[in-house]
Design a protein around this motif. Sequence first.
Motif, PDB file in Angstrom:
ATOM      1  N   TYR A  74      39.950  48.133  37.928  1.00 20.74           N
ATOM      2  CA  TYR A  74      41.245  48.344  38.557  1.00 20.74           C
ATOM      3  C   TYR A  74      42.293  48.898  37.595  1.00 20.74           C
ATOM      4  O   TYR A  74      43.476  48.957  37.938  1.00 20.74           O
ATOM      5  N   TYR A  75      41.866  49.308  36.395  1.00 24.78           N
ATOM      6  CA  TYR A  75      42.829  49.839  35.429  1.00 24.78           C
ATOM      7  C   TYR A  75      43.442  51.130  35.966  1.00 24.78           C
ATOM      8  O   TYR A  75      42.745  51.967  36.567  1.00 24.78           O
ATOM      9  N   TRP A  76      44.728  51.327  35.727  1.00 25.73           N
ATOM     10  CA  TRP A  76      45.485  52.395  36.379  1.00 25.73           C
ATOM     11  C   TRP A  76      45.236  53.792  35.811  1.00 25.73           C
ATOM     12  O   TRP A  76      45.406  54.787  36.505  1.00 25.73           O
ATOM     13  N   GLN A  77      44.828  53.886  34.543  1.00 31.38           N
ATOM     14  CA  GLN A  77      44.849  55.190  33.891  1.00 31.38           C
ATOM     15  C   GLN A  77      43.626  56.043  34.252  1.00 31.38           C
ATOM     16  O   GLN A  77      42.513  55.537  34.350  1.00 31.38           O
ATOM     17  N   ARG A 123      54.290  51.840  38.201  1.00 36.19           N
ATOM     18  CA  ARG A 123      53.392  52.810  38.821  1.00 36.19           C
ATOM     19  C   ARG A 123      52.958  52.288  40.198  1.00 36.19           C
ATOM     20  O   ARG A 123      52.893  51.082  40.425  1.00 36.19           O
ATOM     21  N   ASN A 176      45.336  43.023  32.909  1.00 36.40           N
ATOM     22  CA  ASN A 176      45.703  44.316  33.482  1.00 36.40           C
ATOM     23  C   ASN A 176      45.392  45.464  32.532  1.00 36.40           C
ATOM     24  O   ASN A 176      45.787  46.596  32.786  1.00 36.40           O
ATOM     25  N   LEU A 218      49.346  49.440  41.214  1.00 33.30           N
ATOM     26  CA  LEU A 218      48.836  48.649  40.087  1.00 33.30           C
ATOM     27  C   LEU A 218      48.129  47.400  40.597  1.00 33.30           C
ATOM     28  O   LEU A 218      48.576  46.762  41.567  1.00 33.30           O
ATOM     29  N   GLU A 270      56.104  53.650  35.068  1.00 38.54           N
ATOM     30  CA  GLU A 270      55.972  55.105  35.004  1.00 38.54           C
ATOM     31  C   GLU A 270      57.237  55.767  34.476  1.00 38.54           C
ATOM     32  O   GLU A 270      57.204  56.891  33.978  1.00 38.54           O
TER      33      GLU A 270
END
Length: 589
Positions: A237-240, A105, A216, A108, A89
């Motif tokens: 599970y992708y962070w965005q 971040r 990831n 994750l 981040e």
Amino acid sequence: MAGTWVTRGRQIMALMLALAIGLVSTGCNPARFAQASVDVPRLVLSALSDPKTFNPILSQESPNIFSFTFEGLTTTDGISGETVPALAESWEISDDGKILVFTLREGLRWSDGEPLTTDDVVFTYDTLFNPAILTNSRDGFRIGTQGLLPEVSKLDDRRVQFTLPEPFAPMLGNTALNIIPAHILRPTVENLDAQGNPLFLSTWGTDTPARQIVGNGPFQLAQYVPGERVIFERNPYYWQEDAQGNPQPYVEQVVWQIVGSTDTSFFQFRSGGLDMDNVQPDFFSLLKREEERGDFTIYNGGPGLGTNFFAFNLNRASRNGDPLVNPVRSAWFNSVAFRQAISYGIDRQTMVNNIFQGLGQPQTSPISVPSPYYAPPELGIRTYDYDPERAKELLLADGFQYNSTGELLDGAGNRVRFTLITNSGNKIRESIGAQIKNDLSKLGIQVDFQPLAFNALVDRLTDSLDWEALVLGLTGGTEPNGGANVWLLDGALHAFNQNAGPGQDPLEGWQAADWERRIAELYVQAAQVIDEEERFELYKETQQLTQEYLPFTYLINNLSLTAVRNRVKGVKYTALGGALWNIQELKVE
């Protein structure tokens, strides 16, 4: 010149051999796609050949699956070219430029749901820097004349530190390197096979069941049918996420259909069931006329990042007592005058007019035209306008001669003849090879042109080193240090004079020319310098040397053109990022 099989603009610019084909939609009949669903937002894309590996550290080609399945600490903004956050981040850089600290971040996760922490980051870089693991990406991290590598250490679960022996200008951009899962792959690095090599080298090959690949990125691998397709599904599970908190990507599924040629891609796109197609020059006019009726847009990103080139194998070494290149032909290839004569003998403007349909210009540098380090001919970079008479003068002055039928002979009476290879299915390269064969015949040279399957071509370039001449391309970028693995003497893509890699039989009698050593020195120096003007001057000298001594004979810089169906929303097309650099934001109506 740089390129790892450029995707989403977030590469570390570690150079790799590029297929230079687009990702395009190819599925007109949904029944062909097995597990592909017609009930979810979906993109159907294609490439000329099967993926060669599912392991991002071992990848040597573009396009590849990794823009969908993996990310790094940072990425490259496809519009500005700036390094921006990805898995990290934020970051801090010390005043002396030797310490970089990245903060991951929160929360994750890998595509199997396991936490992604700095342990994975340290493991990834330890694996990359492991000398027993052959990878193209490592060369881009080598610092200074000794080729030292950064030290990567864990501060806590979210902070990781990179310690450099000296300031290194490309370091921040390099951290776009794909992070791999320690909880899956660590045993394969620590354990060896019967030959004493890490099991990692044979892990995650394309024979691995797709669902076992843990990534990831915005998508996860769901299915691979050799010779037919690769299917990706959205990584839950992708962070965005977007500004409203909705998870991204919006596209649920990507189908990457494997086709045999650029012609097939074009015909399938034109049929109306396709999403994207890299526009081949000979089809541009037809597609442009059909834009409105076909409900698609042709995006023009301007000069492309990649390079197209012709090259001779300059390697004078032997392996197990056998010369890699026939000594008679090797003597021709290693003559600078011979290489310059060949360059004068290639009609680039005819290539622009006939093969590229006017959608390009002669190329004069290994560094991408959009790069701020590109030096145009006006700054003293040598060019080679088509001049067959000048070519013949150089050949005669270099000891060559013509017989009564106009055939070119060397001083010992040997007919000048060699084999030229490229990757089959790429119509542009096949056309370039055919024209070079014709152009050089006017100099009395016989060229035996043999397109090969891409994987066979890569094997010759990286393993057997058994080739004489080739037509190929490399992807590019704005940071020239992405080409370090081409220009460093022991670089993994120093293809014109490749040394043996780890685990390969050693070479006897390998040697480098003075100009070759100087280019390598300049690449090291330019990475050590922070001042942009000084870096430019160093890279300008590399371009002067490459055009004078021609390790690669550059051909045409084509425009970056892609046709995209208008039902695909959110496209922000650039030459740097293409149509998919922001794939997590794309929507399909």
